[in-house]
Design a protein around this motif. Structure first.
Motif, PDB file in Angstrom:
ATOM      1  N   GLY B 128       0.530  -0.954  -0.045  1.00  0.00           N
ATOM      2  CA  GLY B 128      -0.280   0.230   0.543  1.00  0.00           C
ATOM      3  C   GLY B 128       0.552   1.058  -0.435  1.00  0.00           C
ATOM      4  O   GLY B 128       1.832   1.117  -0.085  1.00  0.00           O
ATOM      5  N   ASP B 129      -0.216   2.164   0.152  1.00  0.00           N
ATOM      6  CA  ASP B 129       1.029   4.111   0.246  1.00  0.00           C
ATOM      7  C   ASP B 129       1.214   4.086   1.413  1.00  0.00           C
ATOM      8  O   ASP B 129       2.440   4.657   1.115  1.00  0.00           O
ATOM      9  CB  ASP B 129      -0.049   4.536  -0.205  1.00  0.00           C
ATOM     10  N   ASP B 130       0.966   3.222   2.663  1.00  0.00           N
ATOM     11  CA  ASP B 130       1.130   2.770   3.604  1.00  0.00           C
ATOM     12  C   ASP B 130       3.171   2.836   3.776  1.00  0.00           C
ATOM     13  O   ASP B 130       3.211   2.474   4.624  1.00  0.00           O
ATOM     14  CB  ASP B 130       1.515   2.700   4.440  1.00  0.00           C
ATOM     15  N   LYS B 131       4.051   2.653   2.510  1.00  0.00           N
ATOM     16  CA  LYS B 131       5.629   1.484   2.378  1.00  0.00           C
ATOM     17  C   LYS B 131       4.710   0.381   3.567  1.00  0.00           C
ATOM     18  O   LYS B 131       6.155  -0.582   3.648  1.00  0.00           O
ATOM     19  CB  LYS B 131       6.274   2.486   3.069  1.00  0.00           C
ATOM     20  N   ASN B 132       3.653  -0.279   3.253  1.00  0.00           N
ATOM     21  CA  ASN B 132       3.828  -1.516   4.353  1.00  0.00           C
ATOM     22  C   ASN B 132       3.696  -2.846   3.276  1.00  0.00           C
ATOM     23  O   ASN B 132       2.678  -2.647   2.248  1.00  0.00           O
ATOM     24  CB  ASN B 132       2.446  -1.788   4.871  1.00  0.00           C
ATOM     25  N   ILE B 133       4.510  -3.670   3.652  1.00  0.00           N
ATOM     26  CA  ILE B 133       4.042  -5.131   2.321  1.00  0.00           C
ATOM     27  C   ILE B 133       3.431  -5.937   3.872  1.00  0.00           C
ATOM     28  O   ILE B 133       4.449  -6.012   4.917  1.00  0.00           O
ATOM     29  CB  ILE B 133       4.988  -5.680   1.901  1.00  0.00           C
ATOM     30  N   LYS B 134       2.153  -7.052   3.508  1.00  0.00           N
ATOM     31  CA  LYS B 134       1.033  -7.270   4.286  1.00  0.00           C
ATOM     32  C   LYS B 134       0.917  -8.617   4.142  1.00  0.00           C
ATOM     33  O   LYS B 134       0.325  -8.337   2.264  1.00  0.00           O
ATOM     34  CB  LYS B 134      -0.148  -6.472   5.568  1.00  0.00           C
ATOM     35  N   GLN B 135       1.004  -9.859   4.689  1.00  0.00           N
ATOM     36  CA  GLN B 135       0.618 -11.060   4.344  1.00  0.00           C
ATOM     37  C   GLN B 135      -0.394 -11.471   4.782  1.00  0.00           C
ATOM     38  O   GLN B 135      -0.328 -10.626   6.413  1.00  0.00           O
ATOM     39  CB  GLN B 135       1.925 -11.809   4.273  1.00  0.00           C
ATOM     40  N   TRP B 136      -1.605 -11.856   4.612  1.00  0.00           N
ATOM     41  CA  TRP B 136      -2.922 -12.043   4.877  1.00  0.00           C
ATOM     42  C   TRP B 136      -2.734 -13.791   4.652  1.00  0.00           C
ATOM     43  O   TRP B 136      -2.763 -14.183   4.220  1.00  0.00           O
ATOM     44  CB  TRP B 136      -3.871 -11.125   4.601  1.00  0.00           C
ATOM     45  N   LYS B 137      -3.892 -14.193   5.657  1.00  0.00           N
ATOM     46  CA  LYS B 137      -4.560 -15.699   5.430  1.00  0.00           C
ATOM     47  C   LYS B 137      -5.433 -15.475   4.793  1.00  0.00           C
ATOM     48  O   LYS B 137      -6.058 -14.214   4.719  1.00  0.00           O
ATOM     49  CB  LYS B 137      -4.944 -16.306   7.238  1.00  0.00           C
ATOM     50  N   MET B 138      -5.845 -16.366   4.138  1.00  0.00           N
ATOM     51  CA  MET B 138      -6.830 -16.394   3.316  1.00  0.00           C
ATOM     52  C   MET B 138      -8.440 -16.426   3.275  1.00  0.00           C
ATOM     53  O   MET B 138      -9.116 -16.127   3.174  1.00  0.00           O
ATOM     54  CB  MET B 138      -6.748 -17.192   1.809  1.00  0.00           C
ATOM     55  N   GLU B 139      -8.261 -17.305   4.931  1.00  0.00           N
ATOM     56  CA  GLU B 139      -9.235 -17.886   5.074  1.00  0.00           C
ATOM     57  C   GLU B 139      -9.493 -16.453   6.018  1.00  0.00           C
ATOM     58  O   GLU B 139      -8.919 -15.395   6.819  1.00  0.00           O
ATOM     59  CB  GLU B 139      -9.159 -18.530   6.515  1.00  0.00           C
ATOM     60  N   THR B 140     -11.538 -16.689   6.314  1.00  0.00           N
ATOM     61  CA  THR B 140     -11.543 -15.600   7.107  1.00  0.00           C
ATOM     62  C   THR B 140     -11.386 -16.110   9.039  1.00  0.00           C
ATOM     63  O   THR B 140     -11.060 -16.921   8.943  1.00  0.00           O
ATOM     64  CB  THR B 140     -13.233 -15.723   7.076  1.00  0.00           C
ATOM     65  N   PRO B 141     -11.042 -15.119   9.758  1.00  0.00           N
ATOM     66  CA  PRO B 141     -11.130 -15.449  10.832  1.00  0.00           C
ATOM     67  C   PRO B 141     -11.889 -14.929  11.456  1.00  0.00           C
ATOM     68  O   PRO B 141     -12.985 -14.974  11.295  1.00  0.00           O
ATOM     69  CB  PRO B 141     -10.113 -13.666  11.122  1.00  0.00           C
ATOM     70  N   GLY B 142     -12.060 -16.325  12.253  1.00  0.00           N
ATOM     71  CA  GLY B 142     -13.359 -17.209  13.071  1.00  0.00           C
ATOM     72  C   GLY B 142     -14.217 -16.289  14.374  1.00  0.00           C
ATOM     73  O   GLY B 142     -13.455 -14.825  14.215  1.00  0.00           O
ATOM     74  N   TYR B 143     -14.561 -16.557  14.801  1.00  0.00           N
ATOM     75  CA  TYR B 143     -15.916 -15.218  15.586  1.00  0.00           C
ATOM     76  C   TYR B 143     -14.812 -15.137  16.499  1.00  0.00           C
ATOM     77  O   TYR B 143     -13.949 -15.637  17.460  1.00  0.00           O
ATOM     78  CB  TYR B 143     -16.830 -16.575  15.902  1.00  0.00           C
ATOM     79  N   GLY B 144     -14.617 -13.543  16.828  1.00  0.00           N
ATOM     80  CA  GLY B 144     -14.080 -13.178  17.988  1.00  0.00           C
ATOM     81  C   GLY B 144     -12.872 -13.183  17.659  1.00  0.00           C
ATOM     82  O   GLY B 144     -11.621 -12.186  18.523  1.00  0.00           O
ATOM     83  N   GLU B 145     -12.128 -13.723  16.327  1.00  0.00           N
ATOM     84  CA  GLU B 145     -10.610 -13.020  15.755  1.00  0.00           C
ATOM     85  C   GLU B 145     -10.643 -12.246  15.493  1.00  0.00           C
ATOM     86  O   GLU B 145     -11.026 -11.580  14.882  1.00  0.00           O
ATOM     87  CB  GLU B 145     -10.221 -14.663  14.750  1.00  0.00           C
ATOM     88  N   GLU B 146      -9.439 -11.577  15.675  1.00  0.00           N
ATOM     89  CA  GLU B 146      -9.288 -10.348  14.968  1.00  0.00           C
ATOM     90  C   GLU B 146      -8.571 -10.225  13.881  1.00  0.00           C
ATOM     91  O   GLU B 146      -7.677 -10.788  13.333  1.00  0.00           O
ATOM     92  CB  GLU B 146      -8.199  -9.168  15.423  1.00  0.00           C
TER      93      GLU B 146
END
Lengths: 745, 439
Positions: B128-146
């Motif tokens: 992004g434009d905030d100079k970050n590289i982020k890695q995310w999980k493909m799965e949707t986080p479970g209930y209560g997870e952030e």
């Protein structure tokens, strides 16, 4: 101690980037150096990086300590404890020091990078070029099936799924032992070892070719056998006699050759011949004493054929009873000359107009047929001739006893000539078809004038080459949603694009040279508006033969030529010819009366009976006369009515389309039908197979390196790479084989 | 006495099963079918007309973004999943079969400049434009997870594009320099730069990718580094041909697309023109036969890989500048993300019937296709097959550009006519757009 301490401090204080040092810091450094120099021993000063980083600025490297020289022997100073081993190396090092060949200063960073880049580029481009064969292969492939490396569907064998599988139970072991002993396949049940060996020995293509050859040989053999059987069955004596005669002649020929090549065998043959001759002489078989001969002798008075037959027999007799003379070379030549009579080479034998039979035999084409010949589909011409070649010939020979060999030869020539004429007809055919039918069938024009070509180019986008032309979208503000819209679109074309039509007229003129030239002549005449009487005297002289190739030649030549032409056409009645032509065209354009009377329908029929007059009157349908001809009132003009302007909109105006190299090619592809109405199911499937096949819902991965290896292998073995050549089964097999190889490794 | 009886072999006229088509005996002798060409021509004409009537490429629009869609990514393992990042830093996962958003996450502050899914499909990277590289999980986080990224890397400068290796745990970003990252490390394992130019787009070659850790292989990623081709205008994006290792296409601000052979970079292999404004994105079909381009002129065009002009143009009334485009990995669909916050789903072949086809249907389609191909040069058919509707703005611009081009070429011609012969060499269209090649 002091200096060490200072050093440590310096290390700590040195920032990552010297370039950012301020002047103060530099001064401080210098101070530190001065202090360190106070402590008796001179020490090597090294700038050190205090923090690990990938990027080292080129500005960090300074020239400090440049003046101090380090002896190479100093470097091994720490290894003092084992002096004996080191003396040799020390010596070596000293020798090295004496060599004053200094290395060049390294290139600047920019230059080295550039060199590196160039080298890397060459390397990678070489590597990438390995794909060339695969890419070209895929471009040429008749069909590409995506995803490329499809796993065979269905259950897999256990060996494929479990890698380290072994026969463990005694039963399994026993079975495998058996299989081993009998050399049966263990993994791939499709092929045994022997079969695999044969597969390796001969590629599929070779095997196919070989099989085809064998098939052909077998077929030929069977044909030959069948023919022999058939001939054996024939009861006709005359046929066998003719056959025997041919055989004898052939035998003689062979004998002649034998004399040249193998004299000993020829001598043997000669003896045999002599023997047979002697037998003949003793038997008196061919004298005129047989039953048949006597009957013929009676008939000979009245029948020409019988007389001929008798003469023939006499000749045979003479031949057989004559004392044999070994033929010399000169005689051979004479024979050849006899075999080919002079008039065979003539363009057309002068026919006896009175004797219709003569005409039937030697020239099969009556004058009336010549015209219709052009309209016969080109393929039919040679086919007919061929059909006449085979069984018909045999039958004729049976029937016509009196047909001599000379005639047979003549007929052969005749047929060859016919073939040649048929070929001509093939060449002429497309043009004629266009002329006569004037339908959408022939949609391409063969020749274009250069002007046309230029015109087309100018119309196209200037920066686009001609090959890209057809790809251009025609974008407009009109939204086409229904079929009716489409029709309107079509009308638009014909309405707003007069240019192609004009080109069309030009091209048609050229494709129909005769009519076109006539038209052109007509126009010229119309412009002049010359009195026909005047034309009679002048036009005959001035007639410019449009095909005359002499027009380019020198003036003197042309003058001479003109004179010659004048002389040649002196007696010609051009006007009357023209009028005749016109009349002929007019009559051709007139509709003919359609006769639909069925004889014997509702009344008595049979030979010699005519349908009644009322019936004939009723069933003869008169077609309404066509609209008056445009040249009806123009005396000296023939306007062709064959051109159909409504078709022009559907005709191809381009000279040559991209994948084709000449118009004939294009015509051929257009003429070959694709649909199942005209082709068998399998053929249609093959013809209409799409170029790219994708599987529904399958993810297509980018091409993998395995394909490259495959492609290279194929390129080495020189096999054809078209995917269509390889059936799915074969592909599967090859994949399986590969897997086995991997396993073995 | 021998009596001859009519006898027929039932195999010739009886069908094998009830489901077969009735056997129709035919005589294929060409002399019995004098009108075959004419009939086929009519069939071809009808097929072409029907194709145009059925050409309804637009399938669906996925709305939900609250700013322009800036980037998209295909899922390597699932056809129905796509990811899209918008200009407000939001990232959405979509289910295409249901045509709905599955998951939304605020990935960055400012633009999401690039999304790429890891080759295994288990996680994805965003920049992004905030100079970050982020890695995310493909799965949707479970209930209560952030909703939190697995990894975040703080970069020194803004990244412009990201691409992931197709087999290894390595990805590459571009910005002020090209960085090659190991997934396990927070600093790039290699970085390259050449002068002060910032790099706009970087792509792994999907075919010929060697592990970049081994030796000097960086040139494989980007032409600008390896060999700088300076063109008259900026190249926006590039895409490698997935079936031909050495061909890639880049889209340019000068309305054109250029296909290069990476071995001969001194001039493009083909120039593709038809757009009337800057071309912003390009993506190859997975079969490598065609590619699709998105343009600032609010239209999408499909080009054959070696054709100079497009075979298809898509547009709708509401579609604004198309920023990103993707061709689905089953070669059937095209996805376009545009300025007005929508993602649109198109058919790759406008008149194609979707779904399973019965064998006879398939045969008919093939036959019609073949007919169209056979008679494509005939004026009526060509005219109908090539007719396209264009919005008025684009239409007038096309006309204007044509006039300009003609005028330019005329002028050049005239100048050449009056110049000393040989003093003005003819510059081809291909050569025109390359200023220099820097080694």
């Amino acid at each position: 101690m002091k200096s060490k301490f200072l050093d440590i401090k310096l290390m700590i204080k040195t920032p990552l980037n010297y370039s950012e040092c301020s002047d103060d810091e530099r001064k401080h450094c210098r101070l530190l150096e001065a202090i360190s120099s106070l402590g008796g021993k001179t020490r090597k000063k090294l700038t050190e990086r205090s923090e690990a980083s990938i990027q080292v600025s080129e500005f960090t490297v300074n020239a400090e300590g440049e003046g101090d020289k380090i002896n190479l022997s100093d470097l091994i100073g720490t290894l003092d404890k084992a002096p004996t081993a080191l003396t040799a190396t020390k010596k070596q090092l000293k020798n090295l020091e004496h060599n004053h060949t200094a290395l060049d200063t390294p290139l600047t960073r920019k230059e080295t990078e550039q060199i590196q880049r160039v080298v890397a580029f060459e390397k990678t481009s070489k590597e990438v070029s390995r794909w060339q064969s695969v890419v070209v292969q895929n471009q040429k492939a008749e069909q590409l099936v995506f995803p490329l490396n499809q796993e065979p569907s269905g259950p897999k064998r256990m060996e494929h799924v479990v890698s380290g599988w072994k026969a463990q139970t005694p039963l399994e072991q026993e079975i495998f032992n058996l299989l081993h002993v009998n050399q049966q396949p263990l993994h791939n049940p499709v092929l045994t070892q022997n079969e695999e060996a044969t597969m390796k020995a001969m590629s599929l293509e070779e095997a196919k070719i070989r099989r085809a050859e064998l098939q052909k040989v077998r077929a030929l053999q069977s044909y030959y056998e069948a023919k022999a059987r058939r001939e054996k069955k024939i009861k006709s004596k005359t046929y066998h006699r003719v056959q025997k005669k041919v055989m004898r002649k052939e035998y003689l020929k062979r004998f002649d050759e034998m004399v040249k090549t193998d004299p000993a065998a020829a001598l043997e043959e000669l003896k045999k011949m002599e023997l047979s001759r002697m037998k003949e002489r003793m038997s008196l078989k061919h004298q005129n004493s047989g039953k048949w001969a006597r009957s013929k002798a009676i008939m000979a008075k009245y029948d020409d054929g019988a007389r001929k037959a008798m003469q023939q027999q006499l000749e045979v007799n003479k031949d057989l009873t004559m004392k044999l003379v070994i033929p010399t070379n000169e005689e051979d030549e004479d024979e050849v000359a006899e075999a080919l009579p002079d008039f065979v080479n003539d363009a057309e034998p002068i026919l006896d107009p009175i004797n219709p039979w003569m005409r039937g035999k030697l020239s099969t084409e009556p004058a009336a047929q010549e015209e219709s010949n052009c309209l016969v589909p080109p393929a039919a011409g040679p086919g007919d001739v061929k059909a006449g070649d085979g069984p018909d010939l045999l039958r004729e020979e049976e029937e016509q006893v009196e047909e001599t060999e000379e005639e047979a030869i003549l007929r052969g020539f005749e047929e060859r000539r016919k073939l040649r004429r048929a070929k001509d007809a093939v060449e002429v055919a497309p043009v004629v078809m266009e002329e006569s039918e004037g339908k959408v069938k022939q949609l391409i024009t063969t020749i274009h004038s250069r002007m046309n070509c230029q015109h087309a180019r100018e119309r196209a986008d200037p920066c686009v080459s001609q090959g890209e032309g057809p790809a251009l979208l025609e974008e407009g503000l009109v939204r086409v949603r229904t079929l009716e819209d489409m029709e309107l679109l079509g009308q638009d074309v014909s309405a707003c694009e007069p240019a192609p039509q004009t080109t069309q007229t030009l091209s048609t003129e050229q494709t129909e040279p005769q009519s076109a030239t006539k038209q052109a002549d007509g126009k010229r005449k119309r412009k002049k508006m010359i009195d026909p009487n005047e034309v009679l005297t002048k036009e005959a002289k001035v007639i410019k033969v449009p095909f005359a190739p002499t027009a380019v030649e020198d003036v003197e030549d042309t003058d001479e030529q003109r004179f010659i032409i004048k002389e040649a056409f002196a007696g010609d009645d051009v006007i009357s010819d023209f009028l005749k032509d016109k009349k002929k065209q007019e009559s051709a354009g007139m509709p003919k009366v359609v006769d639909l009377t069925l004889p014997g329908w509702g009344e008595w029929g049979g030979g010699g009976l005519q349908p009644s007059r009322s019936k004939r009157k009723r069933f003869r349908i008169k077609v309404a006369p066509p609209p008056p001809r445009k040249d009806q009132k123009l005396l000296n003009v023939i306007l062709s009515e064959k051109r159909n302007s409504s078709v022009a909109a559907h005709q191809v105006t381009y000279q040559v389309m991209f994948p084709f190299t000449n118009p004939a090619q294009f015509e051929r592809t257009i003429r070959a039908p694709v649909g199942h109405t005209w082709n068998t199911g399998n053929a249609v499937q093959k013809i209409t197979a799409p170029k790219i096949v994708t599987q529904l819902g399958a993810i297509i991965e980018p091409i993998s390196r395995e394909e490259l290896v495959k492609g290279e292998n194929q390129a080495v073995t020189g096999k054809s790479n078209l995917r269509s050549d390889q059936g799915p089964q074969q592909k599967r097999r090859s994949q399986q084989k590969k897997k086995h190889k991997h396993k073995k490794n | 006495m021998k009596v001859k009886v009519l006898s027929r072999n039932p195999d010739d006229y009886v069908r094998e099963t009830k489901l077969d088509i009735q056997r129709v005996p035919r005589n294929y002798d060409p002399s019995l079918h004098p009108f075959e060409v004419t009939r086929e021509y009519t069939r071809a004409l009808n097929a072409t007309k029907l194709e145009r009537v059925f050409a309804k490429p637009f399938l669906a629009s996925l709305d939900g973004h609250r700013d322009g869609v800036n980037c998209m990514a295909k899922h390597p393992k699932s056809l129905s999943t796509i990811l899209s990042g918008s200009c407000d830093g939001e990232l959405k996962l979509w289910n295409l079969t249901k045509r709905e958003c599955v998951r939304t996450l605020q990935a960055h502050e400012g633009f999401v400049r690039g999304v790429v899914v890891r080759f295994c499909g288990s996680s994805f990277f965003t920049i992004g434009d905030d100079k970050n590289i982020k890695q995310w999980k493909m799965e949707t986080p479970g209930y209560g997870e952030e909703e939190e990224p697995i990894n975040t890397i703080l970069g020194k400068s803004v990244f412009t594009s990201i691409d992931h290796h197709h087999k290894d745990a390595v990805f590459v970003t571009s910005g002020q320099q090209v960085d090659i990252w190991d997934e396990q490390r927070t600093s790039p394992i290699r970085s390259f730069s050449w002068g002060v130019d910032s790099i706009n787009c970087v792509r792994f070659n999907p075919v010929e990718v060697v592990n970049p850790l081994s030796g000097l292989s960086y040139p494989r990623f980007e032409t600008q580094i390896f060999f700088k081709v300076i063109m008259t205008m900026r190249s926006n994006t590039l895409c490698w041909n997935p079936m031909e290792a050495y061909h890639f296409t880049c889209c340019n601000e000068d309305y054109n697309l250029y296909t290069y052979d990476m071995r001969y970079l001194d001039k493009p292999y083909t120039v593709h023109m038809d757009h009337v404004s800057a071309v912003l994105d390009v993506d190859y079909s997975p079969t490598g036969q065609e590619f699709v381009s998105a343009s600032f002129d609010k239209s999408i065009r499909i080009f054959p890989k070696d054709g100079g002009h497009s075979r298809e143009v898509y547009h709708t009334k509401r579609m604004q500048h198309v920023i990103c485009i993707k061709w689905s990995s089953d070669n059937k669909y095209i996805l376009s993300g545009s300025d007005e916050m929508n993602i649109r789903l198109w058919k790759a072949n406008a008149a194609e019937k979707l779904g399973m086809l019965a064998p006879r249907e398939k045969a008919a389609v093939n036959y019609n296709q073949k007919l169209k191909e056979k008679f494509q040069h005939h004026p009526q058919i060509r005219r109908i097959a090539r007719h396209r509707h264009l919005p008025k703005a684009v239409y007038s611009q096309v006309k204007e550009i044509r006039i300009m081009k003609e005028a330019r070429s005329r002028k050049e011609r005239n100048v050449r006519k009056h110049a000393k012969p040989g003093s003005m060499p003819v510059v081809t269209e291909k050569e025109k757009h390359v200023v220099t090649v820097v080694k």
